[in-house]
Enzyme design. Sequence first.
Site: not given
Lengths: 322, 355
Positions: B148-150, B152
């Site tokens: 998720i986000c960073q 990811g």
Amino acid sequence: MSDKPNDFIDQYQAWVREGLQAWSRQFDPKDASPVAGPSEAAPGADIMGRLFAGLAGYGDWMRSMASGEPPAAPFGGGMPPFGQGGPGMPPFQVGPGFPPMGMPFGYGPPPGATAQPGSESFDEWARVANETLSIPAFGMTREQQEEQQALLRAWIDCAGHYQRYQTLLQGVHERAAGMLRGQTPPTDAESMRSIYDRWVTLVEESYAEAALSDEYREVYAALVNAQMHLKRLQQGQMERIAVQAGMPSRKEVDSLGERLQAVRRELRQMRGLMAEVEALKAEVGVLRGASAKPARAKTVPGSAAKKATTKTARRPSKGKSQ
Amino acid sequence: MTSNPFHIDPQRAQAEVDAFRRKLEAGLETLKHVGPIELGTTPREAVYTEDKLTLWHFKGEKPPTAKTPLLICYALVNTPWMVDLQEDRSMVRNLLAQGEDVYLVDWGYPDGADRWLTLEDYIDGYLDRCVDVVRERHGIEALNLLGICQGGVFSLCYTALHAEKVRNLVTMVTPVDFHTPDNMLSHWVRNVDIDLFVDTIGNVPADLMNFAYLTLKPVRLNQQKYVGFVDILDNPKEVENFLRMEKWIFDSPDQAGEAFREFARDFFQKNLLMKGEARIGARRVDLRKITQPVLNIYAEQDHLVPPAASTPMYKIVGSKDYTALAFQGGHIGIYVSGRAQKLVPPAIHNWLAER
């Protein structure tokens, strides 16, 4: 238009101020300051600090709308990217004027710098200060004088960048106010709140446009870099004070942390290697056991090496160490 | 005094402000009676801890049906409880309901002792050991990874470096191109002297990070949000939801200095992931080595990771089985909105089940 709208807006703003004071008192009877920020209040009051700050901003906006004056700058005075005093705190908040005894002035405004950057009196103070800085340091405390001079130069430089940043934000705000005025006037059916929401949208659009410009990028980075440079010089002075007081300095603690982390990485790596060696030893044991099986079958009913190999095979291989 | 260009009727405006004030006064009573706000409601068990890190295993109401466990790798910024905010807004709970077996990496709150943690320590160290723990618990060679986000970005790097340990990769609101014209954070940080910054402040305080995020939309997030809050003050449940979100936003960890330096410099400033030149430790991250199926979910109204920052992923990963899923919502809405609860977990589950 009469002053009548301002009466109830005055009442609203006074009420917001009183509300914050009353709320603050619930958490700390000694704290009745209407400007007490979230960091100064009890943790539970943090949300209230933000709530009342937002509501106060709404009140300012209503006043300006009712009077036809441009709305007050929504970004406030404390919007540096990485402020000296921490987020939300103006980096050049004017304090008592002098730092605590023995503290480098960088942790407050320099002596005499009592005006806000951008004002005429500040510019005059900076001009005189710069003239003073051209005097060479000498004598036994030459080094300390040079440190102070560097710190003062960095502070003035930082003030200049902060002023550029504030000017940029002011431009954003003025453009948004102009855009709102340029729009079709709302009908009588439109509420104050819906005008406010439209204004917020315009301010954010104007802000986003500015914030994505090359100028903003340059001004923002210059301010952050100037603040960091100033802070480094402050830290240098603190280091010296810590050494004189026989206390561990930040530099020393950081150095220990760095070494410790390097040792931990090595330890992990060695453990990984050890696990690999153990696995190899187990495999060798199995191979030896297999070649010697006919002769030793009676004496070794359940090979420990074989068990180890079975376990190793099911165990996912370890990754690189930390 | 200049004339009012908006022709505001004073009586009407007064009535509006009076009503607003009454609502606020009544609502403050509601606030006094709000109990402690908790995040993370799904039953869970810590199965591995190391330093500040905890690896959580969630318990669903029924046993999982999926054969391969799903490990969620959250970002270092903010806490991971956005994925399990409350009972009726929980991606984790909904994934469990779909039959997934869910694990979550909780990085914890770094302090001065963690100042020197690098991206290699996080990705090749902590994350790799979490992956190994899950693999060992299930006796499998490879798991499903959801970043998720960073997190990811971490998951992309990890999968490229440890391809054999990841069966399927799911990324959510994950940037790969940090230099798109609408990426405000990246734009701001581009000319900042990151080395001077980290050398000066060490760990990056959470308050500073939050401040930067708030200034992406300063008036909306610092002012209008709280004016809007007054509208729901008479609804205790809505107030609790609001406060829960506030807690999540502001209760966030500091950033380990070295990891921040590397991420800001190599990803935000130099865009090395997109160029195929990013390095974790001494090893180059070659995303073409990601040949396993990839599901990339992005949010169409994301102001933190604009869609354009995420959608080029298909160009740089080696997978021939790449699926992009656009979600109508923002960076946070993709986890907590009512629509997200209905759409996102089933989409992830179905995609995984087909592979």
